[in-house]
Write a protein that holds these residues in place. Structure first.
Motif, PDB file in Angstrom:
ATOM      1  N   HIS A 207      -0.146   8.106   1.957  1.00  0.00           N
ATOM      2  CA  HIS A 207      -0.344   9.523   2.288  1.00  0.00           C
ATOM      3  C   HIS A 207      -1.715   9.766   2.892  1.00  0.00           C
TER       4      HIS A 207
ATOM      5  N   LYS B 225       0.813  -1.211   0.000  1.00  0.00           N
ATOM      6  CA  LYS B 225       0.000   0.000   0.000  1.00  0.00           C
ATOM      7  C   LYS B 225       0.849   1.265   0.000  1.00  0.00           C
ATOM      8  N   GLN B 226       2.108   1.140  -0.400  1.00  0.00           N
ATOM      9  CA  GLN B 226       3.036   2.260  -0.244  1.00  0.00           C
ATOM     10  C   GLN B 226       2.581   3.508  -0.995  1.00  0.00           C
ATOM     11  N   ASP B 227       1.970   3.350  -2.143  1.00  0.00           N
ATOM     12  CA  ASP B 227       1.527   4.510  -2.917  1.00  0.00           C
ATOM     13  C   ASP B 227       0.294   5.182  -2.317  1.00  0.00           C
TER      14      ASP B 227
END
Length: 429
Positions: free
Chosen positions: A165, A160-162
């Motif tokens: 935020h 889920k790195q993208d």
């Protein structure tokens, strides 16, 4: 009077060795296997140092209890032998294998932690974080939960790195899983271990790229843990003891810290000698466990304590190097979580001994006596060693070096066999 050409020639000749040495160090540092050797070397030295110091610091108390002076040492050596094959196996698993076992490992860790609510639970000194698996065999599930949670966070946050935020993607599913694991530890009243989990999670979130504003939630959770700690008179006394006052009475709640400082102070530069500690003669509580760093300072002096700090610094540098060099986000996040756990716990333990941190009961990784902590730490380091082996070019370099060693052994063995009496033929001449 020498000519300019001769002076320039002399300067060039003297500069060449320095440049060669500098280039040699740079080439070794940039080698694909540097992280691997740093991890293996520092881990092995800390493990050996820990076994030696456990023997030295525990023998007197064992004799006083009517047991063999080697009892605690033999138990620790047994746990080290149990952890070694796990460490080796963990170092051989590729990152893809850890992705596949992340969810089952977390489920097993939570299941084991739930056993503290069953008749298998064993309590000590107000904490209920051990379970009994048979006569003389107890484990601390929270230690293995650290390993499982570190790997699981690496897998989940990397996928889920993208989206990290957005706080919603950080909270789900990481929030409930972390809450369950840390909550179960807090129910067992093990504040020290809960704080180590906070460090572990913070390291994973930071390297995953979570915005700093989301860290305020983690800060609030940490403040909540401290508030819970201060809700009991004993823990509040430990917290306020580091600031002086009545609670720091050396004969009362500040006794253990005072004895630890006296042990460190009496060691001097080179120490009083291995095995010659005076504080371990039933003056310093937990001399072979939480306060083993004090015995190291007394017996091995400033040199011994600096050696311990250096070895943990090498571990930290190696883990940072893996984070910077490895291309896979899952590896980076898991390494960061394990690094903040092990290095952070070491700093907290040392801070407790020197009186900068309240006594919260966390051992010095790889050094203090304790089976579950030792095996879990060795397992976690095996995982990081696996990641070091998986750095770009590392696996090929290690394979090439091992083949060179095998060929060398074959040549030496063949020559020895020929000298041992086999008839020399024309091929041997």
């Amino acid at each position: 009077m020498t000519s300019p050409s001769i002076e320039r020639k002399g300067q060039t000749a003297s500069a060449v060795p320095r440049q060669t040495l500098r280039d040699s160090w740079a080439s070794h540092w940039d080698s694909a296997v540097t992280s691997y050797y740093l991890m293996v070397g520092a881990s092995a030295l800390l493990l050996v140092l820990g076994l030696v110091m456990v023997l030295s610091s525990s023998s007197v108390d064992s004799l006083a209890a009517g047991d063999s002076p080697y009892k605690v040492f033999l138990n620790q050596a047994q746990f080290a032998l149990m952890g070694l094959p796990l460490m080796i196996v963990a170092s051989r698993i590729r990152p893809g294998g850890y992705r596949r076992i992340a969810w089952p490992a977390l489920a097993v860790a939570i299941f084991l932690q739930l056993l503290i609510f069953t008749p298998l639970a064993v309590g000590t000194k107000g904490n209920l974080n051990w379970i009994s698996l048979g006569p003389g065999l107890t484990i601390q599930p929270s230690e293995f939960s650290k390993v499982a949670l570190a790997v699981w966070l690496g897998v989940v946050l990397a996928r889920k790195q993208d989206l990290l935020h957005d706080w919603k993607h950080v909270a789900i599913p990481a929030g409930p899983a972390v809450g369950v694991v840390v909550g179960l530890v807090m129910v067992g009243k093990d504040l020290g271990t809960a704080l180590i989990f906070v460090l572990l999670v913070a390291g994973a979130l930071f390297v995953a790229g979570v915005p700093m504003r989301i860290f305020t939630v983690l800060a609030v959770a940490t403040a909540g843990l401290v508030a819970i700690a201060a809700s009991t008179s004993n823990r509040a006394g430990r917290i306020f003891a580091i600031f002086g006052g009545e609670t720091a009475d050396p004969s009362g709640i500040g006794y253990q810290t005072q004895r630890g400082l006296e042990a460190l102070g009496s060691g001097g530069f080179a120490g009083v000698g291995l095995g010659a500690s005076r504080e371990k003669w039933s003056y310093l509580p937990e001399a072979h466990n939480d306060f083993i760093f004090a015995v190291i300072g007394e017996e091995l002096g400033l040199l011994g304590t600096l050696l311990v700090l250096l070895l943990f610094a090498i571990l930290g540098i190696a883990m940072v190097r893996i984070i910077r060099r490895h291309p896979e986000p899952m590896v980076k996040i898991t390494t960061a979580a394990i690094g903040c756990w092990i290095i952070g716990q070491a700093l907290i333990n040392i801070g407790v001994v020197i009186g900068l941190v309240p006594v919260i009961g966390v051992p010095l990784p790889l050094v203090s006596a304790g089976g579950s902590a030792l095996i879990a730490t060795m397992l976690a380091l095996g995982i990081v060693i696996s990641f070091a082996r998986d750095e770009p070019g590392a696996r090929e370099a290690l394979a090439a070096r091992s083949s060179v060693v095998r060929r060398s052994i074959a040549v030496v063995g063949g020559a020895t066999w020929r000298r041992g009496g086999r008839p020399t033929t024309s091929d041997d001449k």
